[in-house]
Design an enzyme around this catalytic site. Structure first.
Site, PDB file in Angstrom:
ATOM      1  N   ASP A 299      46.083  42.683  34.473  1.00  0.00           N
ATOM      2  CA  ASP A 299      44.767  42.043  34.542  1.00  0.00           C
ATOM      3  C   ASP A 299      44.940  40.614  33.999  1.00  0.00           C
ATOM      4  OD1 ASP A 299      41.388  42.835  33.413  1.00  0.00           O
ATOM      5  OD2 ASP A 299      42.306  40.978  34.118  1.00  0.00           O
TER       6      ASP A 299
ATOM      7  N   LYS B 293      37.877  33.953  37.211  1.00  0.00           N
ATOM      8  CA  LYS B 293      37.639  32.735  36.425  1.00  0.00           C
ATOM      9  C   LYS B 293      38.215  31.468  37.077  1.00  0.00           C
ATOM     10  CE  LYS B 293      37.395  35.593  32.302  1.00  0.00           C
ATOM     11  NZ  LYS B 293      36.060  35.492  31.711  1.00  0.00           N
TER      12      LYS B 293
ATOM     13  N   TYR C  56      40.087  44.405  27.929  1.00  0.00           N
ATOM     14  CA  TYR C  56      38.832  44.494  28.681  1.00  0.00           C
ATOM     15  C   TYR C  56      39.127  44.219  30.143  1.00  0.00           C
ATOM     16  CZ  TYR C  56      34.020  43.383  30.166  1.00  0.00           C
ATOM     17  OH  TYR C  56      32.798  43.351  30.812  1.00  0.00           O
TER      18      TYR C  56
HETATM   19  P1  KE4 Z   1      33.953  39.373  34.984  1.00  0.00           P
HETATM   20  O1  KE4 Z   1      33.441  40.621  35.689  1.00  0.00           O
HETATM   21  O2  KE4 Z   1      33.152  39.062  33.739  1.00  0.00           O
HETATM   22  O3  KE4 Z   1      34.101  38.188  35.930  1.00  0.00           O
HETATM   23  O4  KE4 Z   1      35.452  39.673  34.518  1.00  0.00           O
HETATM   24  C1  KE4 Z   1      35.700  40.800  33.736  1.00  0.00           C
HETATM   25  C2  KE4 Z   1      37.010  40.611  32.993  1.00  0.00           C
HETATM   26  C3  KE4 Z   1      38.125  41.268  33.465  1.00  0.00           C
HETATM   27  N1  KE4 Z   1      39.318  41.138  32.843  1.00  0.00           N
HETATM   28  C4  KE4 Z   1      39.444  40.347  31.748  1.00  0.00           C
HETATM   29  C5  KE4 Z   1      40.784  40.233  31.085  1.00  0.00           C
HETATM   30  C6  KE4 Z   1      38.324  39.651  31.228  1.00  0.00           C
HETATM   31  O5  KE4 Z   1      38.457  38.898  30.111  1.00  0.00           O
HETATM   32  C7  KE4 Z   1      37.087  39.767  31.873  1.00  0.00           C
HETATM   33  C8  KE4 Z   1      35.847  39.057  31.376  1.00  0.00           C
HETATM   34  N2  KE4 Z   1      36.025  38.224  30.250  1.00  0.00           N
HETATM   35  C9  KE4 Z   1      34.866  38.049  29.396  1.00  0.00           C
HETATM   36  C10 KE4 Z   1      35.287  37.195  28.195  1.00  0.00           C
HETATM   37  N3  KE4 Z   1      36.170  37.863  27.343  1.00  0.00           N
HETATM   38  C11 KE4 Z   1      33.715  37.451  30.152  1.00  0.00           C
HETATM   39  C12 KE4 Z   1      32.593  36.943  29.264  1.00  0.00           C
HETATM   40  C13 KE4 Z   1      31.401  37.849  29.328  1.00  0.00           C
HETATM   41  O6  KE4 Z   1      31.568  39.068  29.422  1.00  0.00           O
HETATM   42  O7  KE4 Z   1      30.292  37.300  29.259  1.00  0.00           O
END
Ligand code: KE4
Length: 428
Positions: free
Chosen positions: A239, A267, A144
């Protein structure tokens, strides 16, 4: 366990926000039951609006690394706020955060701060396309990279599939250049490059995937991706929004000794406030506006409060031994969970890396999204609730991971393991 107030708030929230939440996974759809509305948190503990307290292993999906409401971070944010909330102008603190990230991640000579992991990944891929003059992106099923259209692509069956929207509202055109293959499937990656030798701008990958539970790269998988990108003139994008500053100060790239061309972060570097970043060589990053011709911008990028929280968080995890302690804790969790599950006669797999761990009710280790999907998610849901009822708050989805903070000591881990032994028996 009384959750009346959460139930009432959920009914109210659902009138105003889809699912009553600001991000889908929080709705508990994958595990059922009532999502807990959180009132406050401190250290390793969160408290819901009904007064129930839990040891938290979600940690804001990894954004909290020092523990909730860490006094050093709270004070840093307070002091920053007293000087103004946001200026939309450069500040010295942004330089300090950039210096600290660059010092920890050698592949990053220069970076741009953004406000989410989605923006970091989206911008890194735009830069990769500009730098190579190519359009195609190769990603891995189950990895993701945020919710930008181009990376919301689904995988087909078998070899690389191209252009399958992974969500309603994503036009085929938006993913027409997105190739999707299975994680760890080197043959599929090699075939994609052979079929399109001069079309792929970048391979983007979570070096330690944490969105299909916690998967693990086969030996040499990441170094082979490096070789293929070099051979075909593509960029390798790591990533590390989750793994960065969580599996070590240098992230997964330091752990595996593989150097990407671009790295996405998020994060931890915001200490719980909205910060993302993408970076790489100065040569590459000079393509970014206002110096170069690749446009990317953000009103709250480099926000003083978020940068203050990020700086304070990185300061707290920099001392020698911090990640040795994280590793010892996550390895203990993995080892003792596996033993307890085996004792209960359950098929169960775990993984551990720094302040990150994964668990899956699966006969085999998770090497790909297909493995993750084949795990017993119904049993995970029952396990989740058996743990929640004992005051342990795990991720409300079997496709997520477990997150430690500096506030998770032996006492918290003893409590986790004791609750797990009971929960395994309950779901066996
Ligand atoms: P954000 O746009 O949510 O800050 O980050 C996206 C993202 C990008 N790359 C990786 C590897 C990520 O895990 C994420 C976001 N992680 C999720 C949890 N698996 C955020 C939780 C959510 O979507 O509410």
């Amino acid at each position: 366990m009384r959750v009346n107030r959460s139930k009432r708030l959920l009914r109210r929230a659902r009138q105003l926000m889809p699912g009553g939440v600001s991000s889908p996974v929080r709705a508990f759809n994958s595990v059922g039951g009532t999502p807990r509305f959180i009132a406050r948190a401190s250290g390793s503990s969160i408290e819901d609006v009904d007064g129930n307290r839990y040891v938290d292993y979600v940690a804001s999906w990894g954004a909290i690394i020092a523990g909730h409401a860490h006094p050093v971070i709270v004070e840093a944010v307070r002091r920053a706020a007293a000087n103004g909330i946001s200026f939309g102008a450069p500040t010295e603190a942004e330089i300090e955060l950039a210096e600290r990230i660059v010092a920890c991640v050698p592949s990053i000579e220069m970076l741009r701060l953004v406000t989410s992991g989605t923006e970091a990944a989206m911008s890194a891929l735009r830069l990769a396309r500009a730098a190579t003059g190519r359009d195609r992106i190769l990603k891995f099923e189950g990895c993701y990279h945020g919710h930008a259209d181009a990376v919301l692509a689904a995988a087909g069956s078998g070899v690389a599939t191209l252009g399958i929207p992974g969500s309603a509202g994503v036009p085929a055109a938006a993913v027409a250049d997105t190739l999707v293959v299975a994680f760890n499937d080197l043959a599929a990656v090699e075939a994609a490059f052979t079929a399109r030798p001069d079309e792929i701008a970048a391979v983007v990958v979570e070096p330690i995937p944490a969105n299909m539970g916690l998967a693990w790269p086969d030996v040499d998988f990441l170094s082979r991706l490096r070789e293929l990108c070099d051979a075909f003139g593509s960029l390798l994008v790591f990533d590390e929004v989750i793994s960065g500053f969580r599996v070590g100060l240098g992230g997964a790239q330091e752990r595996f000794g593989v150097t990407p061309d671009l790295t996405c972060l998020g994060k931890v570097i915001g200490g719980g406030l909205p910060v993302g970043a993408y970076g790489g060589s100065a040569r590459l990053m000079q393509r970014i506006a206002p110096v170069g011709d690749v446009y990317q911008a953000g009103t709250l990028a480099g926000n003083p409060l978020a940068v203050a929280a990020g700086l304070a968080a990185l300061e707290l995890i920099t001392p020698p031994g911090v990640f040795d302690a994280f590793e010892a804790s996550s390895l203990r969790i993995a080892k003792e969970l596996e033993a307890a599950a085996r004792e209960a006669g359950l098929p169960f797999q775990t993984r551990a890396a720094g302040a990150l761990f994964g668990l899956a009710f699966s006969e085999t280790p998770v090497r790909s999204f297909a493995d993750a999907a084949a795990a017993d998610h119904d049993r995970y849901g029952r396990f989740f609730h058996a743990m929640l009822d004992q005051g342990i708050y795990l991720a409300p989805s079997g496709y997520e991971a477990g997150f430690l903070t500096l506030a998770h000591g032996d006492g918290e881990i003893d409590q986790l393991l004791q609750a797990a032994r009971r929960a395994f028996k309950k779901v066996a």
